[in-house]
Design an enzyme around this catalytic site. Structure first.
Site, PDB file in Angstrom:
ATOM      1  N   GLU A   1      33.631  22.547  31.484  1.00 14.93           N
ATOM      2  CA  GLU A   1      35.089  22.634  31.347  1.00 14.93           C
ATOM      3  C   GLU A   1      35.724  21.330  30.883  1.00 14.93           C
ATOM      4  O   GLU A   1      36.690  20.851  31.466  1.00 14.93           O
ATOM      5  CB  GLU A   1      35.732  23.117  32.658  1.00 14.93           C
ATOM      6  CG  GLU A   1      37.064  23.798  32.425  1.00 14.93           C
ATOM      7  CD  GLU A   1      37.577  24.560  33.633  1.00 14.93           C
ATOM      8  OE1 GLU A   1      36.888  25.468  34.125  1.00 14.93           O
ATOM      9  OE2 GLU A   1      38.680  24.248  34.079  1.00 14.93           O
TER      10      GLU A   1
ATOM     11  N   HIS B   1      41.629  37.899  45.188  1.00 13.43           N
ATOM     12  CA  HIS B   1      41.633  36.963  44.058  1.00 13.43           C
ATOM     13  C   HIS B   1      42.136  37.653  42.776  1.00 13.43           C
ATOM     14  O   HIS B   1      43.032  37.148  42.089  1.00 13.43           O
ATOM     15  CB  HIS B   1      40.218  36.416  43.859  1.00 13.43           C
ATOM     16  CG  HIS B   1      40.066  35.514  42.678  1.00 13.43           C
ATOM     17  ND1 HIS B   1      40.563  34.230  42.656  1.00 13.43           N
ATOM     18  CD2 HIS B   1      39.490  35.718  41.465  1.00 13.43           C
ATOM     19  CE1 HIS B   1      40.292  33.676  41.477  1.00 13.43           C
ATOM     20  NE2 HIS B   1      39.637  34.558  40.740  1.00 13.43           N
TER      21      HIS B   1
END
Ligand code: NAD
Ligand code: GLY
Length: 363
Positions: free
Chosen positions: A236, A264
């Protein structure tokens, strides 16, 4: 069976997708050592699927041991992790021990982190049993536990050696969990593949009915998109952040409501509407696209509005929670925004505009 490969030089691995997958064959092909296997699962998944998995592993491994954690996001903690370490040490597990994560994203994330850190790293295999885990969390090597101050704050990038998505396990998955998993499926369209979003618009009812070929396509296409992103940006540094579309608002919802109250995927669903609306207010996407995305999320039976976290200053509470985000830089919140259908961009936005979006999208 369908197979997707994650292309990471010496750490390439396969994601096997299908029904009645030959786990024994997949393990042998992955050249994992045949000593001890430790299956981590939870009480619910263990009762439904553990015996079948243990029986298959016993064909390959000398010894198969099982750790059952309590169920739920609230157990994705340091205490659970330490319980895993204590079991591994008591059983004299060495560096060749192979860990198996049998469950959803909670079991997958914590098992992966245990494997990443036990004796500085031992091999692990993901056996995801929720739609969310099959389309997202089991792939790509993000492992973590929660800290009371923030979700997934303690963790490591650590790739599994193999992922086996057995679509049969989804037969026992409750519908609310299936819908929550669909949120992570829906996200792939706006950020990377508008054709997939179109397909979903025509097929969402089949997916919700657990139609076999629709489910197979959902898992396969999601894994392909995720593999494409992760292969380019494993840790990332840039691109991978687009996979967090809807997550900045979504994580604030999960934390603000107390982990486990909103699933979630439910937080991500409402968060995607907020992030799309913020994109529109920044002039990146038109109102028709926001309406289209909102309609798809609604058809999936997911929330399109966020909850009120603080009656006195709701936007302030969201902003406070969103600052504790791994994408934040120097206290500045960075959002994944839609920069035209099928393309995402990560950038900051003025607090005043974010407040307007929260006011418009909650309640
Ligand atoms: P979960 O692991 O809590 O599973 C959801 C519920 O379904 C649980 O009650 C579980 O016991 C039950 N369950 C699982 N499989 C079942 C089956 N086949 N039949 C019946 N019940 C079953 O939640 P989840 O939605 O799978 O994962 C959410 C977690 O994943 C969050 O902690 C989130 O942070 C994490 N996540 C991680 C990544 C990543 O890249 N690592 C990506 C997305 C989400
Ligand atoms: N789920 C987001 C990622 O894997 O990067």
């Amino acid at each position: 069976m369908y197979s997707v490969s994650i292309d990471l030089d010496r750490r390439c691995y396969d994601i096997c997708i299908g029904r009645n997958i030959d786990l024994v064959g997949a393990i042998l092909a992955s050249k994992l050592s045949a000593g001890k296997a430790v299956v981590v699962t939870n009480a619910i998944v263990g009762k439904l699927h553990q015996d079948r998995i243990v029986a298959m592993l016993e064909e390959v491994f000398e010894e198969v041991l099982v750790i059952q954690l309590p169920d739920g996001e609230s157990y994705k903690t340091w205490d659970s992790l330490n319980h895993i370490f204590t079991s591994l040490l008591n059983w004299e597990c060495d560096r060749k021990t192979v860990m198996f994560a049998l469950g959803g994203g909670v079991v997958g994330d914590i098992t992966g982190f245990a494997a990443a850190t036990y004796m500085r790293g031992i091999p692990f295999v993901q056996l995801p049993t929720t739609l969310l885990a099959q389309v997202d969390s089991s792939v790509g090597g993000k492992t973590a536990i929660n800290h009371p101050l923030g979700k997934n704050m303690i963790g490591a990038f650590y790739q599994p050696r193999l992922v086996v998505c057995d679509l049969n396990t989804l037969e026992t998955l409750p519908i609310r969990e299936l819908r929550a998993g669909l949120a992570e499926v829906i996200k792939y369209g706006p950020i990377a593949d508008i054709g997939f979003m179109e397909w979903l618009e025509g097929s969402v009812d089949k997916v919700l009915a657990k139609d076999s070929s629709a489910l197979a396509h959902v898992v396969q296409r999601s894994c392909e998109i995720k593999a494409w992103v992760v292969s380019q940006d494993e840790k990332e540094a840039g691109l991978r952040a687009i996979l967090n579309f809807g997550h900045t608002f979504g994580h604030a919802i999960e934390a603000g409501m107390g982990y486990g109250v909103w699933l979630h995927g439910e937080g991500v669903a409402a968060g995607m509407v907020m992030a799309a609306e913020l994109s529109r207010r920044l002039g990146l996407v038109d109102a028709a696209f926001v309406e289209r995305l909102t309609a798809l999320i609604a058809r999936a039976g997911l929330p399109t509005k966020g909850p009120v976290l603080d009656a006195a200053d709701n936007a302030g509470r969201y902003l406070e929670l969103m600052r504790i985000d791994k994408k934040s830089e120097g206290g500045e919140i960075r959002f994944v925004l839609i920069d035209g259908p099928g393309k995402a961009v990560v950038r900051a936005a003025p607090d005043a505009l974010v407040r307007e979006v929260i006011d418009a999208c909650c309640g």
